[in-house]
Design a protein around this motif. Structure first.
Motif, mmCIF file in Angstrom:
data_model
loop_
_atom_site.group_PDB
_atom_site.id
_atom_site.type_symbol
_atom_site.label_atom_id
_atom_site.label_comp_id
_atom_site.label_asym_id
_atom_site.label_seq_id
_atom_site.Cartn_x
_atom_site.Cartn_y
_atom_site.Cartn_z
ATOM 1 N N ARG A 603 0.850 -1.214 0.000
ATOM 2 C CA ARG A 603 0.000 0.000 0.000
ATOM 3 C C ARG A 603 0.880 1.257 0.000
ATOM 4 N N GLN A 604 1.908 1.246 0.832
ATOM 5 C CA GLN A 604 2.763 2.438 0.905
ATOM 6 C C GLN A 604 3.516 2.674 -0.403
ATOM 7 N N LEU A 605 3.966 1.584 -1.009
ATOM 8 C CA LEU A 605 4.672 1.740 -2.284
ATOM 9 C C LEU A 605 3.733 2.319 -3.344
ATOM 10 N N GLN A 606 2.490 1.854 -3.309
ATOM 11 C CA GLN A 606 1.496 2.392 -4.252
ATOM 12 C C GLN A 606 1.327 3.897 -4.028
ATOM 13 N N GLU A 607 1.126 4.252 -2.753
ATOM 14 C CA GLU A 607 0.837 5.656 -2.449
ATOM 15 C C GLU A 607 2.030 6.565 -2.756
ATOM 16 N N GLN A 608 3.219 6.024 -2.542
ATOM 17 C CA GLN A 608 4.402 6.892 -2.614
ATOM 18 C C GLN A 608 5.078 6.896 -3.981
ATOM 19 N N LYS A 609 4.643 6.018 -4.883
ATOM 20 C CA LYS A 609 5.490 5.826 -6.070
ATOM 21 C C LYS A 609 5.678 7.098 -6.899
ATOM 22 N N THR A 610 4.623 7.895 -7.047
ATOM 23 C CA THR A 610 4.775 9.104 -7.859
ATOM 24 C C THR A 610 5.711 10.096 -7.170
ATOM 25 N N ARG A 611 5.502 10.261 -5.855
ATOM 26 C CA ARG A 611 6.330 11.213 -5.126
ATOM 27 C C ARG A 611 7.805 10.776 -5.147
ATOM 28 N N LEU A 612 8.011 9.479 -4.941
ATOM 29 C CA LEU A 612 9.390 8.973 -4.935
ATOM 30 C C LEU A 612 10.068 9.257 -6.273
ATOM 31 N N ALA A 613 9.332 9.011 -7.338
ATOM 32 C CA ALA A 613 9.912 9.204 -8.664
ATOM 33 C C ALA A 613 10.165 10.683 -8.913
ATOM 34 N N GLN A 614 9.181 11.514 -8.574
ATOM 35 C CA GLN A 614 9.331 12.935 -8.907
ATOM 36 C C GLN A 614 10.322 13.653 -8.004
ATOM 37 N N GLU A 615 10.245 13.382 -6.693
ATOM 38 C CA GLU A 615 11.094 14.152 -5.785
ATOM 39 C C GLU A 615 12.490 13.572 -5.608
ATOM 40 N N PHE A 616 12.567 12.241 -5.645
ATOM 41 C CA PHE A 616 13.874 11.633 -5.370
ATOM 42 C C PHE A 616 14.443 10.863 -6.559
ATOM 43 N N GLY A 617 13.685 10.793 -7.651
ATOM 44 C CA GLY A 617 14.154 10.029 -8.814
ATOM 45 C C GLY A 617 14.317 8.563 -8.490
ATOM 46 N N VAL A 618 13.526 8.074 -7.528
ATOM 47 C CA VAL A 618 13.653 6.667 -7.134
ATOM 48 C C VAL A 618 12.454 5.895 -7.662
ATOM 49 N N SER A 619 12.727 4.793 -8.332
ATOM 50 C CA SER A 619 11.619 3.977 -8.814
ATOM 51 C C SER A 619 11.841 2.529 -8.383
ATOM 52 N N MET A 620 10.987 2.095 -7.460
ATOM 53 C CA MET A 620 11.121 0.731 -6.929
ATOM 54 C C MET A 620 10.318 -0.210 -7.821
ATOM 55 N N CYS A 621 10.928 -1.307 -8.153
ATOM 56 C CA CYS A 621 10.247 -2.238 -9.046
ATOM 57 C C CYS A 621 10.103 -3.582 -8.344
ATOM 58 N N ILE A 622 8.877 -3.929 -7.959
ATOM 59 C CA ILE A 622 8.684 -5.278 -7.397
ATOM 60 C C ILE A 622 8.604 -6.228 -8.580
ATOM 61 N N ASN A 623 9.575 -7.083 -8.619
ATOM 62 C CA ASN A 623 9.716 -7.964 -9.773
ATOM 63 C C ASN A 623 9.203 -9.369 -9.455
ATOM 64 N N ILE A 624 9.323 -9.742 -8.163
ATOM 65 C CA ILE A 624 8.804 -11.033 -7.713
ATOM 66 C C ILE A 624 8.036 -10.776 -6.414
ATOM 67 N N ALA A 625 6.843 -11.354 -6.310
ATOM 68 C CA ALA A 625 6.090 -11.232 -5.054
ATOM 69 C C ALA A 625 5.564 -12.615 -4.697
ATOM 70 N N ALA A 626 5.600 -12.920 -3.408
ATOM 71 C CA ALA A 626 5.184 -14.264 -3.009
ATOM 72 C C ALA A 626 4.558 -14.250 -1.639
ATOM 73 N N ASN A 627 3.642 -15.191 -1.426
ATOM 74 C CA ASN A 627 3.240 -15.499 -0.053
ATOM 75 C C ASN A 627 3.670 -16.943 0.203
ATOM 76 N N SER A 628 3.159 -17.551 1.259
ATOM 77 C CA SER A 628 3.725 -18.860 1.597
ATOM 78 C C SER A 628 3.331 -19.951 0.599
ATOM 79 N N LYS A 629 2.331 -19.655 -0.270
ATOM 80 C CA LYS A 629 1.893 -20.707 -1.195
ATOM 81 C C LYS A 629 2.175 -20.388 -2.655
ATOM 82 N N LYS A 630 2.065 -19.107 -3.005
ATOM 83 C CA LYS A 630 2.123 -18.741 -4.427
ATOM 84 C C LYS A 630 3.167 -17.658 -4.679
ATOM 85 N N MET A 631 3.538 -17.536 -5.946
ATOM 86 C CA MET A 631 4.432 -16.427 -6.287
ATOM 87 C C MET A 631 4.117 -15.926 -7.696
ATOM 88 N N VAL A 632 4.350 -14.634 -7.921
ATOM 89 C CA VAL A 632 4.200 -14.081 -9.270
ATOM 90 C C VAL A 632 5.517 -13.421 -9.656
#
Ligand code: ADP
Ligand code: PHD
Length: 955
Positions: A603-632
């Motif tokens: 949720r925080q990454l969603q909310e902050q992504k524009t600000r992070l990119a615009q103010e700090f030039g930082v772009s976080m990329c979640i490339n793999i996400a998983a819980n205990s059973k599944k992964m994308v």
């Protein structure tokens, strides 16, 4: 319409007969030329257009027009070049024709004389190469390829115009096909393929393509003509063979401008005049469109030749110079020149502007999008070159113009570290050349024998193209990079040259290593900045790429390295990212993404992504996400859509959770900043920490499994972190987002002596102990804490004191104490047997049962509360770490009013550091520290810390 029927038809296998008809050009073929041609391609039925010097013109001198200033035109010529990809289908020929008409209609300043340089239709040159290449090995295959070449062009032609236009053209195509067949047949007798054969045969792709486009333009009733560039463009060539697309070279072909200008002028005043080009009314919208074959030319001896693979770009700029064009536009299938080959670096993006020199360096080092020599003709006349996308014509693409500062200019300017100027990137692009061999001479002890001169002389004498040279100052070691197919020959040549020295052991070794690639970074900004090569090298080392050779051009516009071929893509992507040419600052694997903390972080990454990119030039990329059973997993290392993560993990796209697979994917990712965020509480995950850190992957762990787990494992993980210059951060594992671990680290690193730490680092304990009372039973206070989601999943972890004890272990270890969880003295707030009790697996059921059980503690806790209150004290759960005695303890205490914990409120944590510097009054860190939102804020802070420290590492 003009007919160009100039062919050399063979009547005998080894004879050479000339059948040439051309409306205005006179054939003059000297015997020497004929024999020259015949010795190169004996027995070849060569079709070539041979143009001697223009005949005495019937046109009066007064009437003689300068092609560069079309009579009546208000604007300069503009030249458009269409590559094979822009001419792959009949539809595209139509698109190109329509675009030319539109461009010739002009912008605000009226009509524009327009020249179109065309390549062969997409794939045609490769097909014609195959015809020649397979002639000796598999003649049937050559015939099939030739048929395919002719028939595909004929059917494309027929789609574009009615038979009255296409019939004569089709007849010519078929006759050309017959001529090629004769050539190919004669090769079987020769048992060899003379170089000129390839040049002649492959040129037909362009000859056919120009006529095809011309056929379409005729249907549009615009004044148009086509030129066979072999009639006009005369070149001197000092290299044999066609070369390869994207090979490092300068092509070795030089146009002879004087004679070429004469011929073009002659064409304009004859063919052009006949076509009515000198009588056009530009005001009325009449404007010439001249189509010219790219790629092909003629030698001064009259032998057909080419400008080498991808040479149509060069044709375009040569013709632009000849007609003094206002601009050249190269129409490609990409949005301009990219920061790197988009097929290898998916994150690459179009470069807005380049200097001529930068474009030349990029092309020299393999950027297939441009021919290495193509900039030359535009430089002195300052003709801007645009690279644009035929499939996206509204996009501006890349503009190439202007010269780079000289090395002297850069000596005079102030040098700065490139990272110190925000937003400045000294690199424009990154390229690679495959199929490279390194040839090395080592250990020469031949005083005064001028090793380098003999070495390079041998290369030059034997026509071996040297792409990079490095030489140790003593001349005792020289290494050159040459095309791979020249490697063995280079070695043999050197063995001959240094035969004597080798036999007397005055040279240790001569060797060749194949299977290499050159990777080069290019940009004029590097001459004026420091830290560029450090960034380049660090990025390669973080991608585990071994560097075999380094060379920096004296112009300081490029730095090239040689790496193993299999590392090329990793090297390109790593360097691309290190120079923040890619937007992605870090690629992240998020484990436990659907848990309380994991989903709060998303949720925080969603909310902050524009600000992070615009103010700090930082772009976080979640490339793999998983819980205990599944992964994308994001395809091709692409980012997952954070807004959709929870549905993605529930979708059919999700795979079964597999830590080995995740590890392999992360290891294959070449991003220099790869981070795993472990929001699980999983022992299985913690087993991978050491492996991840050893593979250059950073870890952020709210999980305490490793930081507070087995001491030996903790030490190994820490050692892996140190040895691999990566980071393992776990600020959020103690006091959520409060800066507790970092404060402790700062104290330690600045040389302060931490004597003891006390406080409360359990939000649940703080909440429950400060909210239960005579009216609110202990169990009810706990229920409220559960409802507010500030407890651990298993509330016994909080109430047993073990949660706090783990945090104590983490802090004690950060103070340099060798402690395990068992070394912490812990007072339980629940009966010990509760810990051994079996509770339902379902969280709701388990918590309900625990809340029921805890009621048995209500009376006892109330009693303790009353006793504390009677003394004017407050009940608090407090930890103590004493460095001197090595004691670590967590217990329920009655705090006095002077104790900072006395005023601890609901959700708060507090840590007091007693140090040498803070002797009289401890350093206190205090604040709210419970719940997933604060925990994820702690992770976020670690993430930003990592991206910051990563960028400063690089400079
Ligand atoms: N730096 C780069 N920028 C753009 N394209 C590149 C680059 N390096 C390699 N390429 C490749 O070059 C291709 C365009 O060049 P090329 O095929 O010679 O064009 P054309 O034949 O249309 O003139 C692109 O499709 C792309 O795959
Ligand atoms: N047709 C030639 C010349 C050329 O420049 O083509 P393209 O513009 O498609 O790269 C080749 O394939 O090499």
């Amino acid at each position: 319409m003009r007919s160009k029927q100039h062919s050399l038809r063979g009547i005998g296998a080894l004879g050479l007969t000339v059948l040439l008809s051309h409306s205005s050009l006179v054939l003059s073929f000297s015997l020497r030329q004929l024999s020259g041609t015949a010795t190169r391609i004996p027995g070849v039925h060569l079709k070539a257009s041979v143009v001697a010097s223009p005949p005495s013109s019937p046109i009066l001198q007064d009437d003689f027009d300068d092609v560069a200033k079309p009579r009546g035109a208000k604007n300069d010529w503009e030249v458009h070049k269409f590559g094979g990809a822009s001419l792959a289908t009949a539809e595209l020929y139509r698109t190109v024709g329509d675009l030319l008409i539109r461009e010739s209609e002009g912008r605000e300043h009226g009509t524009i004389p327009t020249m179109a340089i065309v390549s062969a239709r997409g794939g045609m040159t490769d097909l014609l190469v195959k015809v020649v290449d397979s002639a000796l090995l598999n003649f049937e295959q050559a015939i099939v390829a030739l048929q395919e070449a002719v028939e595909s062009q004929v059917s494309l032609l027929k789609e574009l115009a009615p038979p009255e236009i296409t019939d004569p053209i089709e007849a010519r195509f078929r006759s050309d096909g017959q001529d090629i067949l004769s050539v190919v047949q004669s090769l079987r007798m020769l048992h060899t393929v003379p170089a000129v054969t390839m040049e002649v045969v492959t040129g037909f792709g362009e000859i056919w393509s120009a006529q095809t486009l011309h056929a379409y333009l005729q249907t549009q009733n615009v004044p148009c003509e086509w030129i066979d560039a072999r009639d006009i463009l005369v070149v001197k060539s000092d290299s044999s063979g066609l070369g390869e697309k994207g090979a490092a070279s300068t092509g070795g072909v030089t146009p002879l401008y004087e004679i070429t200008t004469e011929r073009l002028s002659h064409w304009w005043n004859n063919e052009g005049r006949n076509a009515g080009f000198l009588d056009l009314s530009y005001e009325k919208g009449q404007v010439p469109i001249v189509i010219v074959t790219g790629f092909v030319a003629q030698t001064i001896e009259g032998v057909p030749t080419t400008l080498k693979r991808s040479g149509s770009d060069y044709s375009a700029t040569i013709f632009a110079k000849l007609v003094n064009a206002g601009r050249v536009t190269m129409w490609k299938n990409t949005d301009g020149v990219y920061t790197a080959d988009p097929r290898r670096v998916p994150e690459a993006f179009p470069i807005a502007s380049l200097k001529y020199d930068e474009a030349m360096e990029l092309a020299y080092f393999g950027a297939q999008v441009l021919h290495p020599s193509a900039m030359e003709p535009c430089i002195d006349k300052k003709i801007p070159v645009y690279v644009r996308n035929i499939f996206n014509p509204d996009f501006e693409g890349t503009i190439i113009q202007g010269r780079c500062a000289t090395l002297k200019d850069s000596f005079d300017s102030k040098i700065m570290n490139w990272r110190s100027k925000s937003g400045f990137v000294p690199i424009k692009g990154i390229t690679s050349v495959d199929k490279i061999a390194l040839v090395s001479l080592e250990g020469a002890s031949i005083g005064g024998a001028n090793v380098a001169e003999r070495f390079m002389g041998a290369m030059a004498d034997n026509d071996i193209k040297v792409l990079i040279i490095t030489q140790a100052s003593s001349e005792s070691s020289i290494t050159v990079a040459v095309p791979e197919n020249e490697g063995q020959r280079a070695l043999q040549v050197l063995e001959n040259v240094f035969e004597l020295e080798l036999s007397r052991s005055k040279i240790n070794s001569l060797s060749v290593a194949t299977g290499m690639s050159i990777v080069a970074i290019v940009g004029e900004g590097m001459a004026m900045t420091s830290g560029v090569s450090a960034t380049f090298m660090t990025s390669l080392s973080s991608a585990n790429v071994n560097i075999r050779l380094i060379a920096q051009g004296s112009s300081e516009r490029q730095i090239a390295v040689v790496v193993a071929a299999e590392d090329t893509t990793s090297a390109l992507r790593a360097a691309h990212m290190a120079f923040t040419l890619s937007e992605t600052t870090a690629t992240i694997t998020l484990l436990g993404c659907t848990g309380n903390i994991g989903s709060a972080l998303v949720r925080q990454l969603q909310e902050q992504k524009t600000r992070l990119a615009q103010e700090f030039g930082v772009s976080m990329c979640i490339n793999i996400a998983a819980n205990s059973k599944k992964m994308v997993v994001g395809e091709n290392s692409q980012c997952l859509d954070v807004d959709n993560l929870s549905s993605l993990i529930k979708s059919d796209e999700a795979l079964a959770f597999d830590l080995d697979k995740i590890t392999n994917l992360m290891m294959a990712d070449v991003h220099p900043l790869r981070i795993v965020i472990d929001c699980t509480n999983s022992e299985a995950v913690s087993e991978y920490y050491e492996r991840w850190l050893s593979s250059g992957i950073n870890i952020i762990s709210p999980s305490r499994k490793v930081a507070a787990g087995n001491l030996e494992r903790y030490k190994c993980v820490r050692a892996a972190e140190k040895a691999n210059s990566v980071s393992w951060l776990y600020e959020s594992s103690v006091g959520s987002a409060l800066p507790i671990c970092t404060t402790l680290q700062d104290l330690y690193e600045t040389g302060d002596k931490v004597k003891s730490i006390t406080g409360c680092v359990s939000g649940t304990m703080a909440y429950v102990l400060s909210s239960f009372s005579e009216d609110v039973p202990f169990s009810e206070a706990l229920r409220a804490a559960v409802e507010k989601r500030i407890t651990e999943n298993d509330v016994w972890e909080d109430l047993s004191g073990m949660d706090m004890a783990q945090k104590v272990v983490i802090l004690a270890r950060s103070m340099g104490m060798n402690v395990n969880l068992e070394d912490v003295e812990v007072e339980f707030l629940i009966p010990e047997e509760f810990l051994k009790k079996e509770y339902p697996v379902d969280w709701n059921e388990m918590t309900a049962a625990q809340l029921e059980d805890i009621k048995c503690m209500d009376a006892l806790m109330l009693e303790r509360l009353k006793a504390a209150t009677a003394e004017g004290r407050r009940l608090r759960y407090k930890f103590l770490i004493d460095k001197e005695t090595g004691k670590c303890k967590c217990s329920l205490v009655n705090t006095e009013t002077t104790d900072p914990l006395y005023r601890l409120k609901l959700y708060e944590n507090l840590v007091a550091f007693e140090t040498s510097r803070y002797e009289t009054s401890p350093l206190i860190v205090k604040g709210a520290a419970a719940g997933p939102d604060l925990a994820s804020a702690g992770i976020f802070a670690d993430l930003l810390r990592l991206t910051r420290s990563f960028s400063s590492n690089q400079g």
